[in-house]
Design a protein around this motif. Structure first.
Motif, mmCIF file in Angstrom:
data_model
loop_
_atom_site.group_PDB
_atom_site.id
_atom_site.type_symbol
_atom_site.label_atom_id
_atom_site.label_comp_id
_atom_site.label_asym_id
_atom_site.label_seq_id
_atom_site.Cartn_x
_atom_site.Cartn_y
_atom_site.Cartn_z
ATOM 1 N N UNK A 264 0.826 -1.202 0.000
ATOM 2 C CA UNK A 264 0.000 0.000 0.000
ATOM 3 C C UNK A 264 0.867 1.262 0.000
ATOM 4 N N UNK A 265 1.927 1.240 0.802
ATOM 5 C CA UNK A 265 2.823 2.400 0.882
ATOM 6 C C UNK A 265 3.499 2.667 -0.459
ATOM 7 N N UNK A 266 3.982 1.621 -1.111
ATOM 8 C CA UNK A 266 4.650 1.782 -2.406
ATOM 9 C C UNK A 266 3.660 2.290 -3.451
ATOM 10 N N UNK A 267 2.486 1.686 -3.479
ATOM 11 C CA UNK A 267 1.478 2.067 -4.471
ATOM 12 C C UNK A 267 1.093 3.531 -4.339
ATOM 13 N N UNK A 268 0.848 3.983 -3.119
ATOM 14 C CA UNK A 268 0.463 5.380 -2.913
ATOM 15 C C UNK A 268 1.608 6.336 -3.232
ATOM 16 N N UNK A 269 2.828 5.985 -2.821
ATOM 17 C CA UNK A 269 3.971 6.887 -2.998
ATOM 18 C C UNK A 269 4.422 6.980 -4.455
ATOM 19 N N UNK A 270 4.288 5.895 -5.218
ATOM 20 C CA UNK A 270 4.803 5.875 -6.592
ATOM 21 C C UNK A 270 3.770 6.298 -7.626
ATOM 22 N N UNK A 271 2.531 6.438 -7.227
ATOM 23 C CA UNK A 271 1.456 6.724 -8.178
ATOM 24 C C UNK A 271 1.471 8.178 -8.647
ATOM 25 N N UNK A 272 1.508 8.352 -9.977
ATOM 26 C CA UNK A 272 1.326 9.680 -10.569
ATOM 27 C C UNK A 272 0.041 9.734 -11.375
ATOM 28 N N UNK A 273 -0.539 8.566 -11.633
ATOM 29 C CA UNK A 273 -1.750 8.491 -12.439
ATOM 30 C C UNK A 273 -1.486 8.499 -13.930
ATOM 31 N N UNK A 274 -0.220 8.441 -14.307
ATOM 32 C CA UNK A 274 0.135 8.467 -15.728
ATOM 33 C C UNK A 274 0.794 7.140 -16.113
ATOM 34 N N UNK A 275 0.821 6.895 -17.406
ATOM 35 C CA UNK A 275 1.422 5.664 -17.911
ATOM 36 C C UNK A 275 2.892 5.599 -17.497
#
Length: 112
Positions: free
Chosen positions: A75-86
């Motif tokens: 969960x921590x990685x997913x939230x921190x790395x997400x920009x919403x772009x490809x």
């Protein structure tokens, strides 16, 4: 025990490291890597000439975690790395058979 391998955009590396640290994961290994996924690279312009960049720079983060921390780490990685772009990256989770701390000889969860 699990080995979490995350491939993220390089500018998100510090955010991911901080997020993992906040969940209690202190040891990570980071490697600068290049690769491509569905986006298949992109075209850039240099001195008036177009050229294709096939491999994009990424950061590979590896962390060995106990089974109890896996969901929090993901969960921590997913939230921190997400920009919403490809090209945000991928996370892989694999089983770890054994972990040994070389200095002390500790094994299993104690070695993490």
């Amino acid at each position: 025990m699990k080995l979490i391998t995350a491939i993220v955009k390089p500018f998100k590396l510090d955010d991911v490291r901080e997020a993992l640290s906040d969940t209690g994961i202190s040891g990570v290994t980071v490697t600068e890597v290049k690769g491509f996924g569905r986006q298949k690279g992109h075209t850039e312009l240099y001195r008036g000439a177009e050229y294709v960049v096939d491999f994009l720079p990424k950061a590979k983060i590896e962390a060995a975690v106990t089974d109890e921390l896996v969901d929090q780490a993901l969960e921590a990685i997913t939230k921190a790395a997400n920009t919403g772009k490809i090209g945000d990256g991928k996370i892989f989770v694999t089983n770890l058979e054994q972990v040994i701390r070389i200095r002390t000889g500790e094994t299993g969860n104690e070695a993490i």
